[in-house]
Write a protein that holds these residues in place. Structure first.
Motif, PDB file in Angstrom:
ATOM      1  N   UNK A 126      -5.599  -6.472  -7.627  1.00  0.00           N
ATOM      2  CA  UNK A 126      -6.743  -6.435  -6.726  1.00  0.00           C
ATOM      3  C   UNK A 126      -6.433  -7.016  -5.342  1.00  0.00           C
ATOM      4  N   UNK A 127      -5.325  -7.754  -5.186  1.00  0.00           N
ATOM      5  CA  UNK A 127      -4.934  -8.211  -3.863  1.00  0.00           C
ATOM      6  C   UNK A 127      -4.776  -7.034  -2.905  1.00  0.00           C
ATOM      7  N   UNK A 159       4.663  -9.500  -1.560  1.00  0.00           N
ATOM      8  CA  UNK A 159       3.514  -8.608  -1.460  1.00  0.00           C
ATOM      9  C   UNK A 159       3.927  -7.190  -1.086  1.00  0.00           C
ATOM     10  N   UNK A 160       4.860  -7.060  -0.142  1.00  0.00           N
ATOM     11  CA  UNK A 160       5.222  -5.717   0.320  1.00  0.00           C
ATOM     12  C   UNK A 160       5.812  -4.877  -0.801  1.00  0.00           C
ATOM     13  N   UNK A 161       6.665  -5.487  -1.607  1.00  0.00           N
ATOM     14  CA  UNK A 161       7.272  -4.712  -2.687  1.00  0.00           C
ATOM     15  C   UNK A 161       6.246  -4.360  -3.757  1.00  0.00           C
ATOM     16  N   UNK A 209       3.070  -3.830  -3.204  1.00  0.00           N
ATOM     17  CA  UNK A 209       2.274  -2.743  -2.628  1.00  0.00           C
ATOM     18  C   UNK A 209       2.983  -1.408  -2.828  1.00  0.00           C
ATOM     19  N   UNK A 210       4.282  -1.363  -2.526  1.00  0.00           N
ATOM     20  CA  UNK A 210       5.021  -0.100  -2.677  1.00  0.00           C
ATOM     21  C   UNK A 210       5.024   0.370  -4.121  1.00  0.00           C
ATOM     22  N   UNK A 211       5.188  -0.566  -5.060  1.00  0.00           N
ATOM     23  CA  UNK A 211       5.204  -0.198  -6.478  1.00  0.00           C
ATOM     24  C   UNK A 211       3.842   0.317  -6.932  1.00  0.00           C
ATOM     25  N   UNK A 212       2.778  -0.334  -6.492  1.00  0.00           N
ATOM     26  CA  UNK A 212       1.440   0.124  -6.866  1.00  0.00           C
ATOM     27  C   UNK A 212       1.158   1.501  -6.278  1.00  0.00           C
ATOM     28  N   UNK A 213       1.521   1.698  -5.028  1.00  0.00           N
ATOM     29  CA  UNK A 213       1.199   2.959  -4.361  1.00  0.00           C
ATOM     30  C   UNK A 213       1.892   4.135  -5.034  1.00  0.00           C
ATOM     31  N   UNK A 214       3.123   3.908  -5.516  1.00  0.00           N
ATOM     32  CA  UNK A 214       3.845   4.986  -6.209  1.00  0.00           C
ATOM     33  C   UNK A 214       3.162   5.390  -7.502  1.00  0.00           C
ATOM     34  N   UNK A 215       2.441   4.462  -8.120  1.00  0.00           N
ATOM     35  CA  UNK A 215       1.915   4.701  -9.459  1.00  0.00           C
ATOM     36  C   UNK A 215       0.444   5.098  -9.485  1.00  0.00           C
ATOM     37  N   UNK A 216      -0.207   5.109  -8.344  1.00  0.00           N
ATOM     38  CA  UNK A 216      -1.609   5.508  -8.269  1.00  0.00           C
ATOM     39  C   UNK A 216      -1.732   6.909  -7.694  1.00  0.00           C
ATOM     40  N   UNK A 217      -2.768   7.604  -8.116  1.00  0.00           N
ATOM     41  CA  UNK A 217      -3.095   8.877  -7.495  1.00  0.00           C
ATOM     42  C   UNK A 217      -3.396   8.633  -6.017  1.00  0.00           C
ATOM     43  N   UNK A 218      -2.954   9.541  -5.156  1.00  0.00           N
ATOM     44  CA  UNK A 218      -3.134   9.365  -3.714  1.00  0.00           C
ATOM     45  C   UNK A 218      -4.610   9.202  -3.349  1.00  0.00           C
ATOM     46  N   UNK A 219      -5.472   9.952  -4.032  1.00  0.00           N
ATOM     47  CA  UNK A 219      -6.906   9.853  -3.730  1.00  0.00           C
ATOM     48  C   UNK A 219      -7.455   8.478  -4.078  1.00  0.00           C
ATOM     49  N   UNK A 220      -6.958   7.879  -5.172  1.00  0.00           N
ATOM     50  CA  UNK A 220      -7.424   6.549  -5.549  1.00  0.00           C
ATOM     51  C   UNK A 220      -6.886   5.484  -4.604  1.00  0.00           C
ATOM     52  N   UNK A 221      -5.643   5.658  -4.137  1.00  0.00           N
ATOM     53  CA  UNK A 221      -5.114   4.694  -3.175  1.00  0.00           C
ATOM     54  C   UNK A 221      -5.959   4.686  -1.907  1.00  0.00           C
ATOM     55  N   UNK A 222      -6.278   5.876  -1.394  1.00  0.00           N
ATOM     56  CA  UNK A 222      -7.094   5.939  -0.182  1.00  0.00           C
ATOM     57  C   UNK A 222      -8.487   5.340  -0.419  1.00  0.00           C
ATOM     58  N   UNK A 223      -8.997   5.509  -1.601  1.00  0.00           N
ATOM     59  CA  UNK A 223     -10.362   5.074  -1.911  1.00  0.00           C
ATOM     60  C   UNK A 223     -10.461   3.578  -2.120  1.00  0.00           C
ATOM     61  N   UNK A 224      -9.451   2.969  -2.759  1.00  0.00           N
ATOM     62  CA  UNK A 224      -9.586   1.595  -3.195  1.00  0.00           C
ATOM     63  C   UNK A 224      -8.702   0.584  -2.482  1.00  0.00           C
ATOM     64  N   UNK A 225      -7.666   1.032  -1.754  1.00  0.00           N
ATOM     65  CA  UNK A 225      -6.722   0.101  -1.146  1.00  0.00           C
ATOM     66  C   UNK A 225      -7.353  -0.619   0.024  1.00  0.00           C
ATOM     67  N   UNK A 226      -6.759  -1.770   0.362  1.00  0.00           N
ATOM     68  CA  UNK A 226      -7.242  -2.518   1.507  1.00  0.00           C
ATOM     69  C   UNK A 226      -7.030  -1.710   2.774  1.00  0.00           C
ATOM     70  N   UNK A 227      -7.875  -1.953   3.753  1.00  0.00           N
ATOM     71  CA  UNK A 227      -7.795  -1.212   5.017  1.00  0.00           C
ATOM     72  C   UNK A 227      -6.542  -1.596   5.785  1.00  0.00           C
TER      73      UNK A 227
END
Length: 246
Positions: free
Chosen positions: A148-149, A224-226, A228-246
């Motif tokens: 959730x960070x 944190x940066x690494x 973030x990269x690991x989470x982004x690879x494993x989430x659907x792109x639509x969910x990343x855009x919807x839920x990730x920090x601005x």
């Protein structure tokens, strides 16, 4: 007796009877203890969470701090500051509680069992946000808070153990379930079992795997940066855009 007689003489209303003691370890005992807690900010509980790399600590409805929480052990009873995490059902009713005993400095208390749960945990979880179609779930509180960070708007649930993760109840409206996997035999089995249950319910499961042992270890040791990269690879792109920090 004198006070009772004076009350009758003055026609005062009878004092309300104190509620009976709640059974030890019951959901009612969990609710009362959580109700005695106070907000995290400025407490040893906040210091503990920040020491684990966790910074988004405002508005966490089901986390509180208790300054003097009773701890029972075979070698003697004691009381310590504690982080309280309320376990709720799908309707938001508190059914259990996890206590993490701490020192005043925000370190884990030097106890054989610094973390204990009470109440009815099976199927329930410590919940963050209201899940509808998407949910992230994991074992430990720190693991889920690490995700959730970087995904602060994603609803999440910490089941508090591998066995309880496998048995987590899912909302009827759920369509996708991200499962934060702890990289040990019990954690992998729990994630597989939950994924099987999700599929049987018509929910798409997606494993979120750590580089090291769990997401909080990744956050602390890899940064944190690494993460973030690991989470982004494993989430659907639509969910990343919807839920990730601005």
């Amino acid at each position: 007796d004198v006070l009772d007689e004076a009350g009758r003489f003055l026609a005062l209303p009878a004092p309300a009877a104190a509620p009976p003691p709640a059974p030890t370890g019951s959901p009612e005992a969990a609710r009362r203890l959580f109700g005695a807690g106070r907000p995290l900010l400025g407490t040893p509980a906040e210091r503990y969470l920040r020491s684990r790399g966790l910074t988004l600590l405002r508005g966490l409805r089901w986390l509180r701090f208790h300054p003097h929480c009773f701890h029972r052990a075979e070698d003697g009873d004691s009381a310590w500051p504690a982080l309280l995490a309320a376990v709720t059902d799908l309707d938001g009713a508190v059914q259990g509680l996890q206590r993490l005993w701490l020192t005043r400095r925000g370190e884990k208390a030097p106890l054989a069992e610094p973390r204990k749960a009470m109440g009815q945990l099976l199927g329930n979880a410590v919940r963050f946000g209201e899940a509808r179609d998407v949910l992230a779930a994991g074992e430990g509180l720190e693991t889920v808070l690490s995700a959730r960070e970087h995904l602060p708007r994603m609803p999440a649930a910490a089941a508090l153990s591998a066995a309880h993760l496998a048995a987590l109840r899912m909302p009827a409206t759920l369509r996708r379930l991200y499962i934060a996997v702890d990289d040990d035999p019990a954690g992998r089995r729990a994630a597989e079992r939950l994924a099987e249950r999700a599929q049987a319910a018509g929910v798409e499961p997606a494993a979120v795997r750590p580089v090291l042992g769990d997401l909080n270890e990744d956050l602390q040791r890899l940064g944190r940066d690494r993460l973030v990269r690991a989470l982004r690879r494993q989430l659907a792109a639509s969910d990343w855009r919807r839920f990730a920090e601005a």
